[in-house]
Design a protein around this motif. Structure first.
Motif, PDB file in Angstrom:
ATOM      1  N   ILE A  57     -32.035  55.976  63.016  1.00 26.60           N
ATOM      2  CA  ILE A  57     -31.103  56.751  62.188  1.00 26.60           C
ATOM      3  C   ILE A  57     -31.843  57.732  61.290  1.00 26.60           C
ATOM      4  CG2 ILE A  57     -30.763  55.343  60.111  1.00 26.60           C
ATOM      5  CD1 ILE A  57     -27.618  56.051  61.423  1.00 26.60           C
ATOM      6  N   LYS A  70     -34.471  59.436  62.172  1.00 26.43           N
ATOM      7  CA  LYS A  70     -34.709  60.602  63.042  1.00 26.43           C
ATOM      8  C   LYS A  70     -33.416  61.412  63.231  1.00 26.43           C
ATOM      9  CE  LYS A  70     -38.627  58.943  65.802  1.00 26.43           C
ATOM     10  NZ  LYS A  70     -39.153  58.038  64.864  1.00 26.43           N
ATOM     11  N   LEU A  71     -32.301  60.725  63.449  1.00 24.97           N
ATOM     12  CA  LEU A  71     -31.022  61.420  63.599  1.00 24.97           C
ATOM     13  C   LEU A  71     -30.635  62.148  62.312  1.00 24.97           C
ATOM     14  CD1 LEU A  71     -28.989  58.672  65.481  1.00 24.97           C
ATOM     15  CD2 LEU A  71     -29.539  60.941  66.372  1.00 24.97           C
ATOM     16  N   MET A  93     -23.729  59.532  62.390  1.00 29.47           N
ATOM     17  CA  MET A  93     -24.399  60.535  61.561  1.00 29.47           C
ATOM     18  C   MET A  93     -23.620  61.849  61.532  1.00 29.47           C
ATOM     19  SD  MET A  93     -26.804  59.286  59.876  1.00 29.47           S
ATOM     20  CE  MET A  93     -26.999  60.869  59.108  1.00 29.47           C
ATOM     21  N   LYS A  94     -23.043  62.237  62.659  1.00 29.27           N
ATOM     22  CA  LYS A  94     -22.248  63.469  62.692  1.00 29.27           C
ATOM     23  C   LYS A  94     -21.040  63.340  61.768  1.00 29.27           C
ATOM     24  CE  LYS A  94     -19.906  66.684  65.754  1.00 29.27           C
ATOM     25  NZ  LYS A  94     -19.437  66.962  67.115  1.00 29.27           N
ATOM     26  N   SER A 104     -31.929  65.741  61.520  1.00 22.22           N
ATOM     27  CA  SER A 104     -31.273  66.899  62.135  1.00 22.22           C
ATOM     28  C   SER A 104     -30.107  67.411  61.288  1.00 22.22           C
ATOM     29  CB  SER A 104     -30.817  66.576  63.559  1.00 22.22           C
ATOM     30  OG  SER A 104     -29.815  65.584  63.542  1.00 22.22           O
ATOM     31  N   SER A 130     -25.556  58.356  66.658  1.00 25.96           N
ATOM     32  CA  SER A 130     -25.464  59.823  66.606  1.00 25.96           C
ATOM     33  C   SER A 130     -24.068  60.266  66.161  1.00 25.96           C
ATOM     34  CB  SER A 130     -25.823  60.443  67.947  1.00 25.96           C
ATOM     35  OG  SER A 130     -24.981  59.946  68.968  1.00 25.96           O
ATOM     36  N   ASP A 131     -23.025  59.592  66.644  1.00 31.20           N
ATOM     37  CA  ASP A 131     -21.654  59.912  66.217  1.00 31.20           C
ATOM     38  C   ASP A 131     -21.429  59.532  64.764  1.00 31.20           C
ATOM     39  OD1 ASP A 131     -21.280  60.719  68.827  1.00 31.20           O
ATOM     40  OD2 ASP A 131     -19.757  59.214  69.298  1.00 31.20           O
TER      41      ASP A 131
END
Length: 192
Positions: A161, A163-164, A136-137, A167, A133-134
């Motif tokens: 990834i 799915k992440l 991808m951000k 967003s 998640s980090d």
């Protein structure tokens, strides 16, 4: 850190010929950066947290024929994504934040597996320090609007990834399964 066949496949497969600015996240000793430097004319920033790996990458870059296009940044990618604009203001004075039209990464990707007893190996292989998640951000903060990301992951993490990424309005355009031989099932995936 050793060179792996999977990472070499990513470096050889990623379409980078038209890229102008490339970011290598989790550069290690610089393998992917050297691959893309050989196959493009892009300026390449390589971000690596581990000081020993970063030192080896610096040496590898300095000894390459593309040294003038390779830049090693020794810091956490999350810090670079947030603080990069201030630290690189002189290099990138025409924009608020460094933006890359291509990001390439072979990130630490094992989730919930037995940690390697060597701290350096665990940092390089397990995503407890850099959760997906980090990652991808950080990619979202640093990728230009029309940029592409090339990533290598185990199959279970590639589903996570995807799915992440949704967003952040990022969707896979190309997927390649990697296996050791025709007798083995796929164990990695390269995505764009």
């Amino acid at each position: 850190m050793k060179v792996t066949t999977d990472a070499s496949l990513l470096g050889a497969y990623a379409d980078v010929q038209q890229a102008q600015r490339i970011l290598d996240i989790g550069a290690g000793t610089g393998l992917l950066s050297l691959f893309v430097a050989q196959r493009s004319t892009a300026q390449i920033d390589a971000v690596e947290l581990d000081s020993q790996a970063a030192e080896q990458a610096r040496k590898n870059f300095a000894n390459s024929p593309w040294s003038e296009r390779l830049n090693l940044i020794e810091m956490d990618i999350r810090d670079y994504a947030m603080l990069g604009p201030q630290q690189h203001l002189q290099q990138h004075s025409d924009q608020n934040r460094p933006q890359y039209d291509c990001i390439i990464t072979n990130p630490p990707f094992f989730t919930g597996s037995t940690q390697n007893p060597c701290d350096r190996s665990a940092l390089a292989r397990h995503n407890t320090h850099l959760p997906l998640s980090d990652l991808m951000k950080s990619i979202d903060q640093l990728l230009s609007a029309d940029g592409v990301v090339w990533i290598l992951l185990p199959l279970a993490e590639s589903d996570a990834i995807i799915k992440l990424a949704e967003s952040f309005s990022l969707y896979p355009q190309q997927r390649m399964l990697v296996r050791n031989s025709s007798q083995h099932p796929a164990h990695r995936e390269i995505m764009r």
